[in-house]
Motif scaffolding. Structure first.
Motif, PDB file in Angstrom:
ATOM      1  N   PHE A  12       0.840  -1.206   0.000  1.00 35.35           N
ATOM      2  CA  PHE A  12       0.000   0.000   0.000  1.00 35.35           C
ATOM      3  C   PHE A  12       0.874   1.254   0.000  1.00 35.35           C
ATOM      4  CE2 PHE A  12      -2.322   3.376   2.178  1.00 35.35           C
ATOM      5  CZ  PHE A  12      -3.588   3.319   1.612  1.00 35.35           C
ATOM      6  N   ALA A  13       1.910   1.262   0.855  1.00 35.13           N
ATOM      7  CA  ALA A  13       2.809   2.416   0.927  1.00 35.13           C
ATOM      8  C   ALA A  13       3.582   2.601  -0.365  1.00 35.13           C
ATOM      9  CB  ALA A  13       3.769   2.245   2.099  1.00 35.13           C
TER      10      ALA A  13
ATOM     11  N   PRO B  44      -0.029  17.255   3.984  1.00 38.59           N
ATOM     12  CA  PRO B  44       1.211  16.601   4.374  1.00 38.59           C
ATOM     13  C   PRO B  44       1.739  15.637   3.305  1.00 38.59           C
ATOM     14  CG  PRO B  44      -0.345  16.554   6.173  1.00 38.59           C
ATOM     15  CD  PRO B  44      -1.098  17.024   4.976  1.00 38.59           C
ATOM     16  N   GLU B  45       3.036  15.585   3.243  1.00 38.41           N
ATOM     17  CA  GLU B  45       3.707  14.824   2.201  1.00 38.41           C
ATOM     18  C   GLU B  45       3.683  13.322   2.488  1.00 38.41           C
ATOM     19  OE1 GLU B  45       8.312  14.238   0.845  1.00 38.41           O
ATOM     20  OE2 GLU B  45       7.656  16.250   1.429  1.00 38.41           O
ATOM     21  N   GLY B  46       3.565  12.538   1.423  1.00 33.57           N
ATOM     22  CA  GLY B  46       3.682  11.102   1.546  1.00 33.57           C
ATOM     23  C   GLY B  46       2.393  10.408   1.976  1.00 33.57           C
ATOM     24  N   PRO B  47       2.430   9.086   2.049  1.00 31.69           N
ATOM     25  CA  PRO B  47       1.226   8.300   2.364  1.00 31.69           C
ATOM     26  C   PRO B  47       1.067   7.968   3.837  1.00 31.69           C
ATOM     27  CG  PRO B  47       2.946   6.815   1.630  1.00 31.69           C
ATOM     28  CD  PRO B  47       3.555   8.213   1.625  1.00 31.69           C
ATOM     29  N   PHE B  48       1.739   8.718   4.739  1.00 31.14           N
ATOM     30  CA  PHE B  48       1.785   8.312   6.148  1.00 31.14           C
ATOM     31  C   PHE B  48       0.411   8.082   6.754  1.00 31.14           C
ATOM     32  CE2 PHE B  48       1.492   9.519  10.628  1.00 31.14           C
ATOM     33  CZ  PHE B  48       2.302   8.557  11.191  1.00 31.14           C
ATOM     34  N   PHE B  49      -0.509   9.035   6.606  1.00 32.90           N
ATOM     35  CA  PHE B  49      -1.807   8.897   7.272  1.00 32.90           C
ATOM     36  C   PHE B  49      -2.618   7.742   6.681  1.00 32.90           C
ATOM     37  CE2 PHE B  49      -0.926  13.352   8.515  1.00 32.90           C
ATOM     38  CZ  PHE B  49      -1.045  13.187   9.887  1.00 32.90           C
ATOM     39  N   GLY B  50      -2.447   7.476   5.394  1.00 31.13           N
ATOM     40  CA  GLY B  50      -3.098   6.318   4.800  1.00 31.13           C
ATOM     41  C   GLY B  50      -2.538   5.018   5.346  1.00 31.13           C
TER      42      GLY B  50
ATOM     43  N   GLY C  18      10.098  10.790 -11.180  1.00 29.53           N
ATOM     44  CA  GLY C  18      10.971   9.799 -11.792  1.00 29.53           C
ATOM     45  C   GLY C  18      11.622   8.853 -10.816  1.00 29.53           C
ATOM     46  N   THR C  19      12.942   8.718 -10.943  1.00 30.93           N
ATOM     47  CA  THR C  19      13.700   7.774 -10.131  1.00 30.93           C
ATOM     48  C   THR C  19      13.596   8.098  -8.648  1.00 30.93           C
ATOM     49  OG1 THR C  19      15.270   7.432 -11.946  1.00 30.93           O
ATOM     50  CG2 THR C  19      15.982   6.785  -9.736  1.00 30.93           C
ATOM     51  N   ALA C  20      13.646   9.391  -8.314  1.00 30.22           N
ATOM     52  CA  ALA C  20      13.571   9.780  -6.904  1.00 30.22           C
ATOM     53  C   ALA C  20      12.271   9.296  -6.273  1.00 30.22           C
ATOM     54  CB  ALA C  20      13.695  11.297  -6.780  1.00 30.22           C
ATOM     55  N   SER C  21      11.174   9.391  -7.001  1.00 30.77           N
ATOM     56  CA  SER C  21       9.888   8.959  -6.479  1.00 30.77           C
ATOM     57  C   SER C  21       9.840   7.448  -6.293  1.00 30.77           C
ATOM     58  CB  SER C  21       8.765   9.407  -7.428  1.00 30.77           C
ATOM     59  OG  SER C  21       7.506   9.106  -6.890  1.00 30.77           O
ATOM     60  N   LEU C  22      10.413   6.715  -7.234  1.00 31.80           N
ATOM     61  CA  LEU C  22      10.426   5.254  -7.135  1.00 31.80           C
ATOM     62  C   LEU C  22      11.326   4.776  -6.000  1.00 31.80           C
ATOM     63  CD1 LEU C  22      10.556   4.271 -10.918  1.00 31.80           C
ATOM     64  CD2 LEU C  22       8.576   4.260  -9.383  1.00 31.80           C
ATOM     65  N   VAL C  23      12.457   5.454  -5.829  1.00 28.24           N
ATOM     66  CA  VAL C  23      13.347   5.095  -4.718  1.00 28.24           C
ATOM     67  C   VAL C  23      12.658   5.344  -3.377  1.00 28.24           C
ATOM     68  CG1 VAL C  23      15.490   5.705  -3.534  1.00 28.24           C
ATOM     69  CG2 VAL C  23      15.479   5.432  -6.009  1.00 28.24           C
ATOM     70  N   GLN C  24      11.955   6.461  -3.290  1.00 32.83           N
ATOM     71  CA  GLN C  24      11.228   6.757  -2.053  1.00 32.83           C
ATOM     72  C   GLN C  24      10.171   5.694  -1.766  1.00 32.83           C
ATOM     73  OE1 GLN C  24      11.794   8.498   0.342  1.00 32.83           O
ATOM     74  NE2 GLN C  24      10.013   9.458   1.307  1.00 32.83           N
ATOM     75  N   ALA C  25       9.495   5.228  -2.807  1.00 32.97           N
ATOM     76  CA  ALA C  25       8.496   4.176  -2.634  1.00 32.97           C
ATOM     77  C   ALA C  25       9.143   2.898  -2.108  1.00 32.97           C
ATOM     78  CB  ALA C  25       7.785   3.908  -3.958  1.00 32.97           C
TER      79      ALA C  25
END
Length: 410
Positions: free
Chosen positions: A106-107, A121-127, A184-191
C-alpha cells in the motif's frame, strides 16, 4: 542584503499571538460534529473511523479554494481507501504477516501517487496509519459497512468545511508549491524505502511478539518524510521524544478506567492541539497525538492499558530505528527542483522541515529576503533558489493567486 538570524520565539508567544488557530479549528470541527453524534448514540467504538476521516482536513493547509478542494478530495481517497483496506483484511482474518506485506505494498503504491499529486502533508503516512490501525481493530465490528460510511462521511464533511473556509477566507500574498516534490527515479526510490522500512519494522515486531505491529510500521515511515539523512535522524528523534511524552499524558487518562464518553470527549479535544502544532513543533504535537491514538484504539478494541502503553513504546523504538536505518542506507536521489513560478510557500504542513538552512525565504513580518529558517514558518514564503528570487516573492504569489482566482471563476 545581509543574512538575518533571529532567536527562536517563545512557544507561549507563538501560541497566543502568532499561530493561526483557524486550520486547527477547522479540523476540530470536522471530528467534533460526527464525534458528538456517535457519543449521543452510544457508539464510541466507531469513533476511530471518524478520526481517520477527519485527517482529511489536515491537507490543503494554505491553498486556494480550488487547490484545497482537489487536494482534500485526493487525501480523502487515500484515507478512506486505507480504512477500507484495513476493514477487508480484518474481515477475512488475514494473518499478521499478510497485514505487514499488504501495508508495505500500500505504501509503495501510494508514495509515488502522493508525490505526483503534490499532497501536503507529504507522503502516504496517514493512509498507512489508517490501514494498519483499522486492520487491528475492525474484526470486532459485526457490521463494517456503517463503520466505513462513517469514515467516508467524516472525510466528506471535512472537505466541505475546508472548501467553505477557503471561500470565506481567501489567501492573498501567499501560495504553495504545486509541482511534485519527487519525480521519476527519486519517487520510485522513495516508494522502495517506504516498502522496505515498513516490511522490516513490521516483521521485527511480529518476531518479537509485540502487539500492534501497525505502530512499528507507522513509526518506520516517519523518518522517510525528511528531505535528507540528517533531517531523518532529527525527525525520528522527535518521534521518540514526542511519543514518550504522549504516553506520559496517556497513562493518567487511560489507567483509571474512565467511561467511554469521557475517553471520546478527550479524543475530540486532543485533535485541536495536535493539528495546531503538527507543522510547527512535531514532538509537541505527538504529545497530544499519541494519547488520541491510544484512547481511540482502546474504545475500538479494549485491552489491558499497561500492555498497550508498553507495546506503543517498544513499537515506536523499533519503527524509528528501522526508519532511520533505511534513510541512511538507501540514499534518496535529489528531487527535481520545481520552477520558481511554482515553488513558493513552505506551509508544507508535514512536520518534517528540511534541515537545509541555506535556502532563501521571504519573511512577511520583516518584509525582506532572509537566508535560512530564522522566522516562524507561518511568516516564511519559500524556499527560493537565491536572494533575488526571494525578493520577488510577493510578485510571484500575486501572479499565482490571479491564476487561481481565474480558475475558480471558470
Amino acid at each position: 542584503m545581509p543574512t538575518t538570524r533571529l532567536r527562536p520565539r517563545p512557544l507561549i508567544r507563538q501560541i497566543t499571538t502568532e499561530i493561526d488557530h483557524l486550520p486547527a479549528a477547522r479540523v476540530f470541527a470536522g471530528l467534533a460534529i460526527p464525534g458528538l453524534v456517535l457519543i449521543a448514540l452510544g457508539r464510541t467504538d466507531l469513533l476511530i473511523y471518524a478520526v481517520f476521516g477527519s485527517f482529511t482536513g489536515m491537507y490543503g493547509f494554505a491553498e486556494s479554494s480550488r487547490q484545497r478542494l482537489i487536494h482534500q478530495l485526493e487525501a480523502a481517497v487515500l484515507l478512506v481507501g486505507g480504512v477500507g483496506a484495513g476493514i477487508v483484511l480484518a474481515r477475512i482474518h488475514a494473518p499478521s504477516w499478510v497485514l505487514v506485506v499488504a501495508v508495505a505494498i500500500f505504501a509503495a503504491v501510494w508514495s509515488p501517487i502522493t508525490d505526483r499529486l503534490g499532497l501536503r502533508p507529504e507522503g502516504p503516512f496517514f493512509g498507512i496509519f489508517a490501514f494498519g490501525a483499522i486492520a487491528m481493530v475492525a474484526g470486532t465490528q459485526a457490521h463494517p459497512v456503517p463503520a466505513f460510511l462513517i469514515s467516508a462521511g467524516t472525510a466528506g464533511l471535512c472537505v466541505a468545511v475546508g472548501y467553505l473556509d477557503a471561500i470565506r477566507h481567501p489567501r492573498h500574498g501567499e501560495t504553495v508549491a504545486t509541482a511534485p516534490h519527487r519525480t521519476g527515479t527519486a519517487s520510485l526510490v522513495q516508494a522502495s524505502r517506504y516498502a522496505a522500512a515498513i516490511a522490516v519494522a513490521g516483521g521485527i515486531g511480529l518476531l518479537l511478539g509485540v502487539g500492534h505491529a501497525n505502530w512499528a510500521m507507522a513509526g518506520a515511515a516517519v523518518p522517510l518524510v525528511a528531505a535528507d539523512r540528517k533531517g531523518g535522524i532529527k525527525r525520528g528523534a522527535h518521534r521518540v521524544v514526542g511519543t514518550f511524552a504522549g504516553l506520559a499524558v496517556t497513562a493518567p487518562l487511560l489507567l483509571p478506567g474512565p467511561s467511554p464518553t469521557v475517553l471520546a470527549l478527550a479524543i475530540i479535544a486532543l485533535l485541536y492541539p495536535t493539528e495546531l502544532f503538527m507543522a510547527r513543533h512535531y514532538a509537541v504535537a505527538l504529545g497530544f497525538f499519541t494519547p488520541l491514538i491510544m484512547l481511540m484504539t482502546e474504545l475500538a478494541d479494549p485491552a489491558d492499558p499497561m500492555t498497550m502503553l508498553s507495546d506503543r513504546a517498544i513499537d515506536t523504538l523499533i519503527g524509528v530505528a528501522v526508519g532511520v536505518a533505511v534513510a541512511l542506507l538507501i540514499h534518496e536521489p535529489a528531487a527535481t527542483p520545481p520552477a520558481v513560478e511554482q515553488a513558493v510557500c513552505e506551509f508544507a504542513h508535514t512536520g518534517a522541515m528540511t534541515s537545509d538552512n541555506d535556502a532563501w525565504y521571504y519573511c512577511l513580518e520583516h518584509h525582506r529576503a532572509e537566508q535560512g529558517k530564522n522566522c516562524w514558518v507561518g511568516d516564511r514564503m519559500g524556499p527560493y533558489p537565491d536572494q533575488a528570487t526571494a525578493e520577488k516573492a510577493l510578485e510571484i504569489a500575486q501572479a499565482r493567486n490571479r491564476i487561481a482566482d481565474a480558475q475558480d471563476e471558470d
